[in-house]
Design a protein around this motif. Sequence first.
Motif, short mmCIF file in Angstrom:
data_model
loop_
_atom_site.label_atom_id
_atom_site.label_comp_id
_atom_site.label_asym_id
_atom_site.label_seq_id
_atom_site.Cartn_x
_atom_site.Cartn_y
_atom_site.Cartn_z
N TYR A 179 17.73 28.05 19.99
CA TYR A 179 17.99 27.08 18.94
C TYR A 179 19.28 27.38 18.19
N VAL A 231 8.65 32.13 26.53
CA VAL A 231 9.40 30.95 26.08
C VAL A 231 9.57 31.00 24.57
N PHE A 289 7.96 13.42 38.23
CA PHE A 289 8.19 11.98 38.04
C PHE A 289 7.96 11.18 39.30
N MET A 330 6.21 27.77 13.96
CA MET A 330 5.70 26.45 14.28
C MET A 330 4.89 26.43 15.56
N THR A 380 12.18 10.31 24.19
CA THR A 380 13.54 9.95 24.63
C THR A 380 13.77 8.44 24.55
N ASN A 410 13.70 13.59 41.39
CA ASN A 410 14.96 13.62 40.66
C ASN A 410 15.56 15.02 40.63
N ASN A 414 3.34 15.00 27.00
CA ASN A 414 4.32 16.04 26.70
C ASN A 414 5.49 15.47 25.92
N ARG A 453 3.10 9.94 29.61
CA ARG A 453 4.33 10.44 28.99
C ARG A 453 4.12 10.86 27.54
N ILE A 481 4.38 31.12 28.25
CA ILE A 481 4.73 30.46 27.01
C ILE A 481 5.14 31.47 25.95
N ARG A 521 6.92 21.33 26.17
CA ARG A 521 7.21 20.87 27.53
C ARG A 521 7.22 22.02 28.52
N ALA A 522 7.50 23.23 28.03
CA ALA A 522 7.39 24.37 28.93
C ALA A 522 5.92 24.58 29.30
N GLN A 523 5.04 24.19 28.40
CA GLN A 523 3.61 24.36 28.65
C GLN A 523 3.03 23.19 29.42
N MET A 546 7.38 12.95 26.34
CA MET A 546 8.57 12.43 27.00
C MET A 546 8.97 11.09 26.39
N ALA A 558 11.57 17.61 30.77
CA ALA A 558 10.20 17.91 31.16
C ALA A 558 10.03 19.39 31.47
N LEU A 559 11.13 20.07 31.77
CA LEU A 559 11.03 21.51 31.99
C LEU A 559 11.10 22.27 30.67
N GLY A 560 11.33 21.55 29.59
CA GLY A 560 11.43 22.20 28.30
C GLY A 560 12.83 22.61 27.93
N ASP A 566 7.41 21.95 17.96
CA ASP A 566 8.65 22.01 18.70
C ASP A 566 8.39 21.52 20.12
N VAL A 567 9.14 20.53 20.57
CA VAL A 567 8.85 19.97 21.90
C VAL A 567 9.28 20.89 23.02
N VAL A 568 10.20 21.78 22.77
CA VAL A 568 10.69 22.62 23.87
C VAL A 568 9.59 23.50 24.46
N PRO A 569 8.91 24.33 23.64
CA PRO A 569 7.80 25.09 24.22
C PRO A 569 6.65 24.20 24.68
N ARG A 625 6.06 19.35 12.69
CA ARG A 625 6.67 20.67 12.76
C ARG A 625 6.65 21.23 14.17
N MET A 676 6.14 18.16 33.90
CA MET A 676 5.97 16.79 34.39
C MET A 676 6.72 16.58 35.70
#
Lengths: 301, 435, 462
Positions: free
Chosen positions: B26, B18, A140, B1, A105, A144, A100, A97, B15, A133-135, A102, C350-352, A128-131, A126, A138
């Motif tokens: 954002y 993305v 589980f 970033m 949380t 889910n 990426n 975990r 990516i 996690r896109a890369q 996780m 996890a999907l971003g 960004d977790v969004v891209p 600096r 995961m």
Amino acid sequence: MDGLPSEEEQEMTTETATVDVDVTVPDPQTASHSKELDSNFQTVGEVRVANARMTCTDVNVYYGDKHAIKHCNLDIGENQVIAMIGPSGCGKSTFLRCLNRMNDTIDICRVTGEIKLDQQDIYDKRLDVVPLRAQVGMVFQKPNPFPKSIYDNIAYGPRIHGLASSRAELDEIVERSLSKAGLWNEVKDRLDQPGNGLSGGQQQRLCIARTIAVEPEVILMDEPCSALDPIATAKVEELIDELRQNYTIAIVTHSMQQAARVSQRTAYFHLGSLVEVGETTQVFTNPQHKLTEDYITGRFG
Amino acid sequence: MTETTQANNNRGRSIDIVNASLKRRYARERRFRYLGLSAVILGLLFVGTLFVDIISKGYSAFVQTHIVLDVYFDPEVIDPDGTADPAVIARADFRQIARQPLRELFPEVSGRRDKRALYKILSSGAPYQLLDMVQADPSLIGTRQTVELIADDDIDMLAKGHIDRTAPPADRRVNDKVIGWVDKLESQGLIRKNFNTAFFTNGDSREPELAGIGGAVAGSFYTLLVTLSLSFPIGVAAAIYLEEFAPKNRWTDIIEVNINNLAAVPSIVFGLLGLAMFINLFGLPRSAPLVGGLVLTLMTLPTIIIASRAALKSVPPSIREAALGVGASRMQTVFHHVLPLAMPGMLTGTIIGMAQALGETAPLLMIGMVAFIVDVPGGPLDPSTVLPVQVFLWADSPERAFVERTSAAIMVLLAFLVAMNAIAVIMRRRFERRW
Amino acid sequence: MQLSVLVFVLLGVMALAYHLGRRRSLATVGGRVGARSLHSLPSYYGFYTALWAGLPALLIAGLWVFFEGSIINSMVVQGLPSELRELPPAQLGLLMNDVNNLASGNIVSGEVDATMQRAADHLNELRSIGSTALAIAVLSIALGTASLAWRAIGPKMRARNRVEVIVSSLLVVSSLIAILTTVGIVLSVLFESFRFFQKVPVTDFLFGLEWSPQVALRADQVGASGAFGAIPLFAGTLLISFIALLVAVPVGLMSAIYLADYAGPKLRSNAKPVLEVLAGVPTVVYGFFAALTLAPAIRGVGESVGLSVSSESALAAGLVMGIMIIPFVSSLSDDVINAVPQSLRDAAYALGATRSETIRQVVLPAALPGIMGGILLAASRAIGETMIVVMAAGLSANLTANPLDSVTTVTVQIVTLLVGDQEFDSAKTLAAFALGLLLFVVTLGLNIVALHIVRKYREQYE
């Protein structure tokens, strides 16, 4: 109601007994296995690989005061499957975990050290977790699916990331992902039905399809088959093997057979420490460390 | 970033798409966040406005304007025959005594209208104040005393600055002449603002300067006493039965659903029940704290039962098994082990229920606790009103001075509620057990 | 004897009975040394005797307190001269009211004549006889039952089991009170409503467009048409509730989301209790705020932009009611949102997905049934709210959707019709019960549906 049924008494004593074994009273057989390794312990085997996709250096994870992962170094090679094995509570899922973020949380979780994806430290403030996690997607332990239709489950990722510019393109992504996950033929006629209506194995493959719909480059799988029956497990394993062509995969598993079947490299964790890493065949046939050997030969775990 | 993640890779990676979408996403994230933040701020602002409004309106009611006068207790007026008979004294014209010093201070005032206006700067309660003094100490008769007499509510408002002196005379309740008198008194240091003890001890009155919350507080006390002594034992007993003894069948299901629904029935419906059952059918007295307490008992019972059941549920089964294991009966198990452990939770629930009951108004209107009652009640069968109903009654009164008093009564009510809730929170913190 | 004194004496008798019962149980087995041969602990014999001493006597005393008023009243009426007895019920009621006041030394509205004085004396006499008789009856019953129980004590008596049977029946009775309350509510509103519907047809009540409950007492009275069409009341109630929900739902929901998912621990632990303060503020305080602060403010703003705003606008009442139910909505939403399993959020993260995407597209849709249930509960709360509307909304039954106009609500009308002097047979008073019945049925329906939805929702994730 005045007297006590003897059964009840029995049940109570056995219950307390089991709790004791786990927590305080050390069983002589497992005594050496329940001891944590020194903090200056060096992992046995080659932690680095030539074509590393992710590089972890001196990773530590704390849950509040608990030191859950200790000084862990590990590379994850491109287009190969690395399996993480070890007894329950050894920290393998926690480590996964981290890859990426996780763990973000969980409020009390703290990570130190360095984890790099393509030379970029993913714990950089600096970043960004969004891209990220896109890369690094995961899957589980428990399937889910979102309480939405099968189609919307798959389309969710592409939609939020704007991966499809038209409805047709989105349809194509959904079909491609479901096909890759080997689910297309089973669900193509009922894409508008809720995802929770599928069987357990189908749900897990749906979750895998949902992950690959975003086209990540690394896929993390946290015991993806633990809730599945053998047939569904076999299908998922097949799928992992196919996915290896295009993706880098890290999988945590309880089943050593599964690790042997799907992975090229294997990492053995023990109570928060990474004990041994190596080629899967080597780890399973000729383990270097005593703990690894004991675990693989089934002396504990 | 995220520049480096795009680096040195030429194939079309998702990516990149993305990353391209991030800016827009954002922006939306930020908007959503601000929306949430502004909701929280708005909520906090409401709390702040409410309290600031009430306090700014009400704090001045805790002082009362008095006029310091040199009163001559004229034996000719009070007791001309020197009988020293209390009955004679009680009948004496103390108004005259109270007015005399004003006449002396403002000899220039003449004409009936002006004189009446001058006398009106004293409260109609001022003569009674003097009467009380003489009754307490008859030797005052024939002496001269400096006495602080209660001012009329208009003078009180003027002295506290609640009356706009610049407004056209027709729009304000005191005319220029009266303002002149008050200013003169003020310049001689004869206007004094003292802590308003009467506000806490007096019953209701038509005159704002004499009206107090003493009667309402006593009424609330008796009402809550009845409520507490009924709802706590009944609520706890019902919870014990439902949680520990009741078989799980249709019947107990009905009771359970019923309790949950009762908790959400509008309070005014309980008032209708009280009116139809307790007053019309059983003939219990109207306006009595007893009936109010009965109605509030029925109203708070669901709260107490639900809280008590939760407290019982949180006691782990192992405790019950341990007690049963040494041969205790189920009843003994519950009363010796489970109940003591659940008691803090039950008490917390009860205090919260009582706080609810203390703030409740609507059902009490139905059973006649809105009557205008001057006396402080002495028991649960005396007609009385309660604090929130007093607030309701005063809120309807047009005088500016009542606005101030209503706000002050609200402050007292809120102080009680805060204290009760604080006790509940402290108890919860202190006795909360994690199993 | 004063009732409270009687209760204390009774408690004393119970304590004595406990002591004697305990002593006797020990005496039957030859003192402390023989205590083991008793079936139960000695104290159970004491409790047994004490319960027998107290319960029957308390029951009698309770019944007396409930029925004393009506019994004595009817006896006094019997004692009145026949020409007064023949009076119509309303006037007789007024008369008895005066007699009552006279007897307890209060101010009497009319003139006191000899008959009234006699009646008052009679009343006082009956009251003192009654309370003496009660004291004697209660104490002799207590002593009688206690001595019966005392005599039955012996080593073989299963005192603990008997005490437990008594206690458990007390527990059952307590749990039945909740049911009895509901039955009582239903019966009291149903019975009076039934009488109302004998005077006014149900359809006129439910579908009538005009509400003006003044009934002509005399034939020549003006301005008393007596129309009981409840539609304007429904419309007013719905308008105000709608405004309230319009304030409470967005603010409550968004603040719950923000505090749960965005706020730092410090803001969360401070802001949450402060917002919950709003739930603890008595409604009469909101009413005061609405009537004296907000309504004039709205009126001022409205007039400055050239709108005509009623001084008792639906807007003021609705806004303040909305503020009142903010914490209600936010704590319900908080529960519901927290019930959405973490695994679903994990899947989205996890999907971003960003936080707001996760909340809007995954958490909220999953929580929607629960939130709907919460909103229904809030609506039922708004519909049944009384004090705010009594103080801030109007009395005139306008059928309008303009929030700046004055409207009236069901609860306002119930209060107006029942507070103050009332005659118990007029359609006007009975109408309040019909409205009460309606209110009860509607809120009960909303609650049942809402609780059902919420429960179903919880089961889904358990």
